[in-house]
Design a protein around this motif. Structure first.
Motif, PDB file in Angstrom:
ATOM      1  N   UNK A  62       0.833  -1.210   0.000  1.00  0.00           N
ATOM      2  CA  UNK A  62       0.000   0.000   0.000  1.00  0.00           C
ATOM      3  C   UNK A  62       0.862   1.253   0.000  1.00  0.00           C
ATOM      4  N   UNK A 117       1.600  -7.344  -5.157  1.00  0.00           N
ATOM      5  CA  UNK A 117       1.254  -6.071  -5.787  1.00  0.00           C
ATOM      6  C   UNK A 117       0.018  -6.196  -6.670  1.00  0.00           C
ATOM      7  N   UNK A 163      -5.238  -9.651  -0.021  1.00  0.00           N
ATOM      8  CA  UNK A 163      -4.699  -9.148  -1.268  1.00  0.00           C
ATOM      9  C   UNK A 163      -4.126 -10.273  -2.112  1.00  0.00           C
ATOM     10  N   UNK A 198       3.764   1.595  -1.181  1.00  0.00           N
ATOM     11  CA  UNK A 198       4.389   1.765  -2.490  1.00  0.00           C
ATOM     12  C   UNK A 198       3.417   2.405  -3.477  1.00  0.00           C
ATOM     13  N   UNK A 199       2.141   2.014  -3.391  1.00  0.00           N
ATOM     14  CA  UNK A 199       1.143   2.674  -4.241  1.00  0.00           C
ATOM     15  C   UNK A 199       1.052   4.150  -3.855  1.00  0.00           C
ATOM     16  N   UNK A 226       8.361  -3.659  -0.409  1.00  0.00           N
ATOM     17  CA  UNK A 226       7.855  -3.665  -1.781  1.00  0.00           C
ATOM     18  C   UNK A 226       8.627  -4.691  -2.607  1.00  0.00           C
ATOM     19  N   UNK A 282      14.324  -4.410  -5.627  1.00  0.00           N
ATOM     20  CA  UNK A 282      13.042  -4.641  -6.258  1.00  0.00           C
ATOM     21  C   UNK A 282      13.235  -4.977  -7.738  1.00  0.00           C
ATOM     22  N   UNK A 313       3.896   6.276  -5.305  1.00  0.00           N
ATOM     23  CA  UNK A 313       3.754   6.574  -6.724  1.00  0.00           C
ATOM     24  C   UNK A 313       2.538   7.443  -6.999  1.00  0.00           C
ATOM     25  N   UNK A 344       8.915   0.089   3.826  1.00  0.00           N
ATOM     26  CA  UNK A 344       8.118   0.165   2.606  1.00  0.00           C
ATOM     27  C   UNK A 344       8.963  -0.204   1.399  1.00  0.00           C
ATOM     28  N   UNK A 345      10.201   0.295   1.333  1.00  0.00           N
ATOM     29  CA  UNK A 345      11.036   0.025   0.163  1.00  0.00           C
ATOM     30  C   UNK A 345      11.437  -1.434   0.085  1.00  0.00           C
ATOM     31  N   UNK A 373      11.225   0.412 -14.446  1.00  0.00           N
ATOM     32  CA  UNK A 373      10.890   1.541 -13.574  1.00  0.00           C
ATOM     33  C   UNK A 373      11.756   1.546 -12.322  1.00  0.00           C
TER      34      UNK A 373
END
Lengths: 427, 246
Positions: A278, B77, B205, A280-281, B68, B165, A284, B64-65, B106
């Protein structure tokens, strides 16, 4: 012009099935490389500073708290309590499901989590008690959606991140609509159960009710911690989220003992995984809305709407349609993060209250979670009941229809959401 | 490889746990230091916790990094897969590979941009100083307000996390091309947590929910791809008779 390019590119990239976060990021990069002079370094910095707000950190905390509650036996005790209170009415276990979902929604911030926590225990019990499977699935799928309307709510935190509105006020504004929706679903369940004469439970004595209440009181206290803490100003919403995570941990491991200490790293890792996705979303999406603002697209949209004499009513109708359509393709957090920064300035220009607008978006997301092709609640319920999606869609329609009516009420009656935060002096 | 996987898991587990505890103690500290408990109060007042908020944020950004990157490996994701899940296997295969490579591109670009940024923002100075190289007109980087950490250390989460990533995307892409499988959790349950009988564990998810692409092992598109639809066929017929109770 640039707006069309941006959205066209985003839509195409998204439809290829790559992660939403990546398609947002790539859109921004392509746009930056080809069409503007914004220095690239500032983009790299934004990737870090985009989530460098303490408010956003409420999201991982609430997810963590929710995971501890789901695995920690809190849901089970809430179901027992709810059953002892309303089990003897028509469709007893169904009503208990609505009530338990509402209670669990008040401690957890996500609606699929609500469906998992309540549904995985209650649905097998309902089938055993002689309810048709689709009745149970319909009740739980839609009641689970209460999770993001009754505070705390991850969806509302996302909205406040995207628009800089107060999380506390949003949470308070969610209370009345949440109770109203719970009452609506309760009513539909009761009506259908009476019509088809579904089984009722034996009436619980007050002694049994007291016992069930005593068992669930530790979970219920969390409602006081979160809501009371935010309202009295003891905690900021993020701190309240951290407190509830620690509280839920203590509850699950030391009070109810449904979770062993050895399971804790697993819960932490799962929560971290989902929060990181979340966040990461968000990172961006922040980049994306930075581009939007830079190209002043929201302003252009607002001017266009005002220029064509579109008033509040038409705008709100359009918003509902757009969000319901978007609900067919994306999951709620992404929808809020992408659409809120665009629609919000227009709403403010038209004189719509920011808090009311947030509640409206949240209710839209709830509806979106209960219908296919993308509706997380449906898929979670289908995972529990082993029913097909088409069949489940048929099963939820009575409740879904009442939710749509409720959406209209919320959209055109701001007082419902705004009364509580105004009375409490939060806005 | 195994070491990297474990390290990644441990880092994010520890970061989320520690950040929660730090915030919790900062709040507890704020309120308990107001009470006149002899001995304890002085000790609490002497303790400065103004850095807690900043540290929490930094820990979560790092989480978070790296999380991910871990998420790429676990396939968490979400995307819009309504369209591609309706395509034929060969076309879906192309789109999935394209998506994974786009992800790698990316994150690769972000990693190099972030790396450049971190270098300019003080890492250059720090490394040259460390190795005793000439420092002519290389600026020392700024520091964070409360912890006074050099910002380049804090911001290095971007190049490090994004490189990892990028690596994960390539790894997943490679194994997808070779075996036709995408990372998925077991939809039914997460092990170690299903002690309750009848308790179904579903990761929200993590379902065949049109938010994640189907890999080539899930061949049938649409409803029937969930293999467990079949066993309940009998029940279903019963329920469809107007929802009559038994």
């Amino acid at each position: 012009m640039s707006a069309l390019v941006i959205f066209g590119l985003l839509a195409v990239l998204m439809l290829t099935g790559m992660p939403i976060s990546i398609s947002l990021g790539l859109t921004v990069l392509t746009f930056l490389f080809t069409m503007t002079q914004v220095p690239l370094e500032s983009v790299a910095l934004k990737l870090f500073t985009g989530i460098e707000k303490f408010e956003i950190m409420a999201i991982p905390f609430f997810i963590l708290a929710g995971n501890f509650l789901t695995h920690g036996g809190v849901a089970k005790r809430m179901i027992n309590f709810a059953t002892s209170m309303v089990g003897h009415w028509h469709g007893g276990l169904g009503l208990a499901g609505v009530l338990a979902c509402a209670l669990f929604a008040a401690v957890s911030g996500s609606s699929p989590a609500c469906v998992v926590a309540i549904g995985s225990i209650l649905l097998p019990a309902m089938v055993k008690a002689g309810f048709p499977k689709k009745f149970g699935a319909g009740v739980i799928t839609t009641s689970g959606a209460l999770g993001i309307l009754i505070p705390p709510s991850i969806c509302m935190v996302m909205y406040s991140v995207a628009t800089n509105t107060s999380v506390g006020a949003l949470f308070m504004a969610g209370v009345m609509p949440g109770l109203a929706l719970a009452a609506t679903l309760f009513g539909v369940t009761w009506y259908r159960a009476r019509k088809f004469n579904y089984p009722r439970m034996q009436k619980a004595t007050w002694g049994e009710r007291w016992k069930a209440f005593r068992a669930s009181v530790w979970g219920l206290l969390l409602i006081v911690v979160v809501m009371g803490g935010i309202y009295t100003g003891i905690f900021t919403p993020t701190e309240a989220a951290a407190m509830s995570a620690v509280y839920a941990f203590i509850c699950a491991v030391f009070i109810y003992r449904d979770l062993g200490l050895k399971d804790v790293p697993k819960v932490l890792l799962n929560s971290a995984n989902m929060s990181a996705m979340l966040l990461y979303i968000i990172t961006n999406a922040v980049l994306f809305s930075f581009i939007m603002t830079n190209e002043s697209i929201p302003q252009a949209l607002a001017d266009w709407m005002l220029g064509h004499g579109l008033g509040q009513i038409a705008f709100l109708l359009a918003v509902n349609v757009i969000l319901l359509l978007a609900g067919n393709f994306m999951e709620p957090s992404s929808i809020v993060l992408i659409f809120a920064p665009i629609l919000f300035p227009v709403a403010v220009k038209l004189g719509i209250d920011p808090i009311h607008f947030g509640i409206l978006m949240t209710v839209n997301m709830e509806v979106g979670m209960c219908h296919p092709p993308v509706g997380l609640n449906l898929y979670v319920a289908s995972g529990i009941t082993k029913m097909g999606i088409t069949e489940l869609t048929v099963a939820v329609w009575p409740w879904l229809l009442s939710m749509l009516c409720f959406l209209v009420v919320v959209t055109y009656w701001p007082g419902l959401s705004l009364w509580l935060p105004k009375t409490l002096g939060l806005m | 490889m195994k070491v990297l996987d474990k390290l990644e898991e441990w880092i994010i587990t520890l970061l989320i746990g520690a950040a929660t505890l730090i915030t919790f103690f900062a709040v507890v500290h704020r309120y308990t230091s107001g009470y006149a408990i002899p001995g304890v109060q002085d000790w609490l007042l002497a303790m400065d916790v103004s850095w807690a908020q900043e540290l929490t944020i930094i820990m979560f950004v790092w989480m978070a990094k790296f999380g991910a990157a871990y998420g790429v490996r676990t396939g968490i994701h979400v995307g819009v897969d309504v369209l591609i899940n309706r395509l034929s296997d060969t076309n879906r295969f192309r789109f999935i590979v394209f998506g994974l490579l786009a992800g790698a591109t990316f994150t690769g670009i972000v990693a190099s941009m972030g790396g450049h940024f971190v270098w300019e923002n003080g890492a250059h100075h720090a490394f040259y100083k460390l190795f005793g190289l000439a420092l002519d007109d290389v600026m020392e980087g700024p520091t964070t307000p409360d912890l006074e950490l050099p910002t380049w250390i804090v911001y290095s989460a971007i190049p490090l996390g994004s490189s990892l990533m990028c690596f994960r995307f390539l790894q997943v892409c490679f194994s997808f091309v070779r075996t036709g499988e995408l990372p998925h959790h077991d939809h039914g349950h997460v092990d170690g947590l299903d002690e309750e009988p009848g308790d179904v564990e579903v990761n929200e998810f993590d379902l065949d929910d049109n938010l994640h692409p189907l890999d080539l092992k899930h061949n049938v598109i649409g409803e029937d791809r969930r293999g467990h639809d079949q066993p309940v066929a009998v029940d279903r017929r019963k329920d469809d008779l107007g929802g009559e109770p038994k």
